[in-house]
Scaffold this active site. Structure first.
Site, PDB file in Angstrom:
ATOM      1  N   SER A  97     -54.928  64.027  45.797  1.00 49.06           N
ATOM      2  CA  SER A  97     -54.397  63.972  47.148  1.00 49.06           C
ATOM      3  C   SER A  97     -55.431  63.323  48.053  1.00 49.06           C
ATOM      4  CB  SER A  97     -54.080  65.384  47.647  1.00 49.06           C
ATOM      5  OG  SER A  97     -53.530  65.344  48.948  1.00 49.06           O
ATOM      6  N   HIS A 111     -51.903  58.248  53.683  1.00 47.55           N
ATOM      7  CA  HIS A 111     -51.830  59.462  52.865  1.00 47.55           C
ATOM      8  C   HIS A 111     -51.214  59.105  51.527  1.00 47.55           C
ATOM      9  CE1 HIS A 111     -48.981  62.626  51.361  1.00 47.55           C
ATOM     10  NE2 HIS A 111     -50.121  63.299  51.303  1.00 47.55           N
ATOM     11  N   ASN A 113     -50.450  60.982  47.362  1.00 45.33           N
ATOM     12  CA  ASN A 113     -50.527  62.161  46.519  1.00 45.33           C
ATOM     13  C   ASN A 113     -49.764  61.876  45.233  1.00 45.33           C
ATOM     14  OD1 ASN A 113     -48.786  64.710  45.660  1.00 45.33           O
ATOM     15  ND2 ASN A 113     -50.658  65.497  46.585  1.00 45.33           N
ATOM     16  N   ARG A 115     -48.995  63.987  41.552  1.00 41.94           N
ATOM     17  CA  ARG A 115     -49.222  65.320  40.991  1.00 41.94           C
ATOM     18  C   ARG A 115     -48.312  65.589  39.789  1.00 41.94           C
ATOM     19  NH1 ARG A 115     -46.524  65.331  45.735  1.00 41.94           N
ATOM     20  NH2 ARG A 115     -44.444  66.270  45.747  1.00 41.94           N
ATOM     21  N   ILE A 270     -59.117  76.546  50.862  1.00 44.42           N
ATOM     22  CA  ILE A 270     -58.704  76.183  52.209  1.00 44.42           C
ATOM     23  C   ILE A 270     -59.370  74.905  52.704  1.00 44.42           C
ATOM     24  CG2 ILE A 270     -60.437  77.572  53.446  1.00 44.42           C
ATOM     25  CD1 ILE A 270     -56.691  77.227  54.343  1.00 44.42           C
ATOM     26  N   GLU A 271     -60.627  74.652  52.332  1.00 52.05           N
ATOM     27  CA  GLU A 271     -61.302  73.434  52.773  1.00 52.05           C
ATOM     28  C   GLU A 271     -60.614  72.188  52.215  1.00 52.05           C
ATOM     29  OE1 GLU A 271     -63.694  72.925  54.989  1.00 52.05           O
ATOM     30  OE2 GLU A 271     -63.674  75.061  55.432  1.00 52.05           O
TER      31      GLU A 271
END
Length: 309
Positions: A97, A111, A113, A115, A270-271
């Protein structure tokens, strides 16, 4: 659910692919920036698996960006079992991502991604699998030739596998990246696909070839645009507009984005989940663009998505 027959796992092959793709993308972005380098952070997930986060900050071209890969596994959380309408299952998910926020408002945010997901019964048998992903562009000032370039590369990648794919996944992208509470798109779209399963004459290997084709096209979709626009001078007012539009980007990611919500529901890191958020954002009360302005030109396209190619 019963065990899937004659279906093989793609997890090792795809994880190797995204590791190599991450290297290619980060190297290309560092070369384009010329100043900043990606910082790498290796992490482990408590429930199983981990990832390799790479973040670039305060560059000459890129203000903030992340190109992350992860491979996580374990027991599928109750919330996700309800979502998929299954019981007592384990899962494996891996993907790459990325979000790149440029310094200049003349350069678009991008952006992408790609997966892969597997689900297993308690015997460890594979019972479901699919690919998903896509790539999309979020400009602050609309250069139509850039929009056409981005979409043409996406279409070329799709056409190698099925001439119906581009139209289908372009429309899905326009529908998915829609800020319904603002009644506008997040950007000018690209491709979005999900739940690509071994059905309808497409094997999981066919879908692997398609998704990796799209992944391989990413550098060609974005970097030529960056190169063309990064030296254009801009004003403080244009920078303010960029930060206002970034606020819309944040709203989509926190309110609507399935990937963000999945990460939060599966106790993701979370980061890594929130690395998509830009460093400087504005929310001005009831901000209105001037009629006939370049800003208004962008809003018109966001309200009414265009066919670019």
């Amino acid at each position: 659910m019963t065990k899937m027959k004659d279906i093989s796992s793609k997890k090792d092959e795809f994880y190797n692919y995204i590791q190599n793709l991450q290297d290619k993308i980060t190297s290309s972005l560092e070369e384009m920036d010329g100043k900043a380098n990606f910082q790498e952070d290796l992490w482990e997930r408590k429930g199983g698996g981990g990832g390799r986060t790479r973040v670039i900050e305060n560059g000459d071209v890129f203000e903030k960006g992340g190109v992350n890969i992860s491979a996580v596994h374990g027991e599928l959380p109750q919330s996700m079992q309800k979502y998929f309408n299954v019981e007592d299952c384990d899962f494996y998910a891996c993907g790459l991502s990325l979000v790149i926020h440029p310094k200049s408002p003349m350069v678009p945010t991008v952006h992408a991604n790609w997966r892969y997901f597997e689900m297993y019964n308690k015997k460890g048998e594979l019972i479901d699998q699919w690919f998903g992903g896509g790539q999309d562009l979020t400009p602050y000032y609309l250069f139509e030739e850039d929009a056409k370039h981005f979409h043409q590369i996406c279409k070329d990648a799709c056409d190698k596998h099925d001439t119906e794919f581009y139209k289908l996944y372009k429309e899905k992208c326009d529908s998915y990246f829609w800020n319904s509470h603002r009644d506008e798109a997040r950007g000018i779209g690209g491709l979005f696909f999900d739940y690509l399963k071994p059905v309808s004459g497409k094997s999981i290997h066919d879908w692997y070839n398609f998704v990796t084709e799209v992944g391989n096209s990413f550098i060609d979709t974005y970097l030529p645009i960056v190169k063309k626009r990064k030296e254009i001078e801009y004003t403080q007012e244009q920078r303010d507009w960029q930060e206002i539009r970034r606020g819309r980007y944040v709203e989509f990611n926190l309110v609507h984005d399935k990937g963000t919500l999945f990460g939060l529901k599966t106790n993701g890191r979370i980061e890594s989940i929130l690395m998509s958020l830009p460093p400087h954002v504005q929310w001005q009360y009831d901000y209105q663009v001037e009629e006939g302005s370049e800003e208004a030109k962008l809003i018109e396209v966001l309200k009414n998505p265009k066919i670019w190619v």
